[in-house]
Design a protein around this motif. Structure first.
Motif, PDB file in Angstrom:
ATOM      1  N   GLN A   1       0.840  -1.209   0.000  1.00 58.05           N
ATOM      2  CA  GLN A   1       0.000   0.000   0.000  1.00 58.05           C
ATOM      3  C   GLN A   1       0.878   1.263   0.000  1.00 58.05           C
ATOM      4  OE1 GLN A   1      -3.060   0.255  -0.617  1.00 58.05           O
ATOM      5  NE2 GLN A   1      -4.264  -1.342   0.339  1.00 58.05           N
ATOM      6  N   LEU A   2       1.866   1.293   0.876  1.00 58.83           N
ATOM      7  CA  LEU A   2       2.750   2.462   0.952  1.00 58.83           C
ATOM      8  C   LEU A   2       3.567   2.618  -0.323  1.00 58.83           C
ATOM      9  CD1 LEU A   2       3.737   1.960   4.643  1.00 58.83           C
ATOM     10  CD2 LEU A   2       2.896   4.137   3.729  1.00 58.83           C
ATOM     11  N   ALA A   3       4.084   1.522  -0.849  1.00 57.93           N
ATOM     12  CA  ALA A   3       4.881   1.576  -2.075  1.00 57.93           C
ATOM     13  C   ALA A   3       4.040   2.073  -3.253  1.00 57.93           C
ATOM     14  CB  ALA A   3       5.466   0.200  -2.378  1.00 57.93           C
ATOM     15  N   THR A   4       2.783   1.679  -3.281  1.00 52.72           N
ATOM     16  CA  THR A   4       1.873   2.142  -4.332  1.00 52.72           C
ATOM     17  C   THR A   4       1.730   3.660  -4.269  1.00 52.72           C
ATOM     18  OG1 THR A   4       0.681   0.041  -4.325  1.00 52.72           O
ATOM     19  CG2 THR A   4      -0.488   1.950  -5.216  1.00 52.72           C
ATOM     20  N   SER A   5       1.569   4.174  -3.056  1.00 55.64           N
ATOM     21  CA  SER A   5       1.456   5.621  -2.877  1.00 55.64           C
ATOM     22  C   SER A   5       2.757   6.326  -3.235  1.00 55.64           C
ATOM     23  CB  SER A   5       1.060   5.948  -1.439  1.00 55.64           C
ATOM     24  OG  SER A   5      -0.260   5.513  -1.186  1.00 55.64           O
ATOM     25  N   LEU A   6       3.868   5.735  -2.842  1.00 54.04           N
ATOM     26  CA  LEU A   6       5.167   6.335  -3.162  1.00 54.04           C
ATOM     27  C   LEU A   6       5.402   6.351  -4.671  1.00 54.04           C
ATOM     28  CD1 LEU A   6       7.293   4.829  -0.264  1.00 54.04           C
ATOM     29  CD2 LEU A   6       6.847   7.266  -0.658  1.00 54.04           C
ATOM     30  N   GLU A   7       5.076   5.261  -5.351  1.00 51.01           N
ATOM     31  CA  GLU A   7       5.272   5.227  -6.804  1.00 51.01           C
ATOM     32  C   GLU A   7       4.414   6.287  -7.498  1.00 51.01           C
ATOM     33  OE1 GLU A   7       5.647   1.897 -10.205  1.00 51.01           O
ATOM     34  OE2 GLU A   7       3.590   2.354  -9.592  1.00 51.01           O
ATOM     35  N   ALA A   8       3.220   6.527  -6.964  1.00 52.64           N
ATOM     36  CA  ALA A   8       2.317   7.528  -7.535  1.00 52.64           C
ATOM     37  C   ALA A   8       2.691   8.949  -7.110  1.00 52.64           C
ATOM     38  CB  ALA A   8       0.882   7.213  -7.124  1.00 52.64           C
ATOM     39  N   GLN A   9       3.755   9.068  -6.333  1.00 51.97           N
ATOM     40  CA  GLN A   9       4.235  10.358  -5.811  1.00 51.97           C
ATOM     41  C   GLN A   9       3.169  11.059  -4.971  1.00 51.97           C
ATOM     42  OE1 GLN A   9       5.724  12.254  -9.419  1.00 51.97           O
ATOM     43  NE2 GLN A   9       7.733  11.341  -9.043  1.00 51.97           N
ATOM     44  N   ALA A  10       2.468  10.258  -4.163  1.00 52.81           N
ATOM     45  CA  ALA A  10       1.457  10.813  -3.264  1.00 52.81           C
ATOM     46  C   ALA A  10       2.127  11.702  -2.219  1.00 52.81           C
ATOM     47  CB  ALA A  10       0.684   9.686  -2.587  1.00 52.81           C
ATOM     48  N   ASP A  11       1.385  12.702  -1.793  1.00 50.28           N
ATOM     49  CA  ASP A  11       1.877  13.641  -0.781  1.00 50.28           C
ATOM     50  C   ASP A  11       1.650  13.121   0.627  1.00 50.28           C
ATOM     51  OD1 ASP A  11       2.470  16.106  -2.579  1.00 50.28           O
ATOM     52  OD2 ASP A  11       0.448  15.486  -3.169  1.00 50.28           O
ATOM     53  N   ILE A  12       0.559  12.373   0.800  1.00 53.82           N
ATOM     54  CA  ILE A  12       0.128  11.898   2.122  1.00 53.82           C
ATOM     55  C   ILE A  12      -0.431  10.495   1.960  1.00 53.82           C
ATOM     56  CG2 ILE A  12      -1.555  12.272   4.001  1.00 53.82           C
ATOM     57  CD1 ILE A  12      -1.476  15.267   3.272  1.00 53.82           C
ATOM     58  N   PHE A  13      -0.262   9.676   2.991  1.00 51.96           N
ATOM     59  CA  PHE A  13      -0.878   8.353   3.045  1.00 51.96           C
ATOM     60  C   PHE A  13      -1.800   8.335   4.248  1.00 51.96           C
ATOM     61  CE2 PHE A  13      -0.848   3.848   4.421  1.00 51.96           C
ATOM     62  CZ  PHE A  13      -1.326   3.263   3.260  1.00 51.96           C
ATOM     63  N   ILE A  14      -3.103   8.120   4.007  1.00 46.04           N
ATOM     64  CA  ILE A  14      -4.090   8.091   5.094  1.00 46.04           C
ATOM     65  C   ILE A  14      -4.373   6.649   5.479  1.00 46.04           C
ATOM     66  CG2 ILE A  14      -6.425   8.682   5.822  1.00 46.04           C
ATOM     67  CD1 ILE A  14      -6.340  11.071   3.933  1.00 46.04           C
ATOM     68  N   THR A  15      -4.231   6.371   6.758  1.00 44.08           N
ATOM     69  CA  THR A  15      -4.435   5.035   7.304  1.00 44.08           C
ATOM     70  C   THR A  15      -5.005   5.208   8.709  1.00 44.08           C
ATOM     71  OG1 THR A  15      -3.343   2.924   7.804  1.00 44.08           O
ATOM     72  CG2 THR A  15      -2.049   4.916   8.204  1.00 44.08           C
ATOM     73  N   ASN A  16      -5.148   4.120   9.423  1.00 43.65           N
ATOM     74  CA  ASN A  16      -5.438   4.226  10.848  1.00 43.65           C
ATOM     75  C   ASN A  16      -4.517   3.292  11.617  1.00 43.65           C
ATOM     76  OD1 ASN A  16      -6.855   5.876  12.556  1.00 43.65           O
ATOM     77  ND2 ASN A  16      -8.431   4.370  12.988  1.00 43.65           N
ATOM     78  N   ASP A  17      -3.410   2.932  10.986  1.00 45.10           N
ATOM     79  CA  ASP A  17      -2.429   2.030  11.568  1.00 45.10           C
ATOM     80  C   ASP A  17      -1.271   2.855  12.126  1.00 45.10           C
ATOM     81  OD1 ASP A  17      -0.447   0.174  12.143  1.00 45.10           O
ATOM     82  OD2 ASP A  17      -0.802  -1.016  10.339  1.00 45.10           O
ATOM     83  N   ALA A  18      -1.292   3.072  13.432  1.00 51.08           N
ATOM     84  CA  ALA A  18      -0.282   3.929  14.077  1.00 51.08           C
ATOM     85  C   ALA A  18       1.141   3.403  13.893  1.00 51.08           C
ATOM     86  CB  ALA A  18      -0.602   4.078  15.565  1.00 51.08           C
ATOM     87  N   SER A  19       1.293   2.100  13.677  1.00 48.79           N
ATOM     88  CA  SER A  19       2.640   1.551  13.499  1.00 48.79           C
ATOM     89  C   SER A  19       3.295   2.052  12.214  1.00 48.79           C
ATOM     90  CB  SER A  19       2.606   0.016  13.510  1.00 48.79           C
ATOM     91  OG  SER A  19       2.031  -0.478  12.320  1.00 48.79           O
TER      92      SER A  19
END
Length: 146
Positions: free
Chosen positions: A111-129
């Protein structure tokens, strides 16, 4: 949403954002409604992994609710300003770096890598880890409620 200044940004959306929304979670659905309303209006662009579709289909399929599963698929495929990215070699490479550096699980890394590849500015989750990730700003739904 205005106070976060998401206008014009690319926002990575973790699976929980969709699950809370579809299942009308009492605590988070007002917030997810706002997120999806702003996404639909084009205030920002969203990105998520195809893994999200896999994860949101589990509950309707477990409950043998094929109609709801189909509705989720259609909504997922047609939602305005939402890019659903397939797993590819570059995402796998980025995800393996994240796993190696942060010891996170594979779905989170994808999930994070997908956002990074898309050059996302923010990743919204509810996983504090996932707050320990430094490559992208990780924003928790629980923080957004405050």
């Amino acid at each position: 949403m205005e106070e976060l200044n998401l206008k014009g940004k690319i926002i990575g959306l973790d699976t929980m954002v969709f699950i809370y929304h579809f299942e009308e979670n009492q605590i988070y659905s007002p917030l997810t409604f706002s997120i999806f309303e702003n996404l639909e209006k084009g205030d920002f662009n969203g990105v998520t992994s195809i893994l999200t579709l896999l994860e949101i289909l589990v509950k309707p399929k477990r409950e043998s609710n094929s109609i709801l599963a189909e509705r989720y698929k259609i909504l997922f495929e047609t939602f305005p300003n939402l890019q659903v990215k397939e797993l590819n070699e570059n995402i796998a490479d980025i995800a393996s770096d994240l796993r190696a550096n942060y010891n996170i699980n594979t779905p989170d890394a994808i999930q994070l890598a997908t956002s990074l590849e898309a050059q996302a500015d923010i990743f919204i989750t509810n996983d504090a880890s996932l707050k320990k990730i430094t490559e992208i700003k990780v924003l928790l739904l629980s923080e957004m409620l405050k």
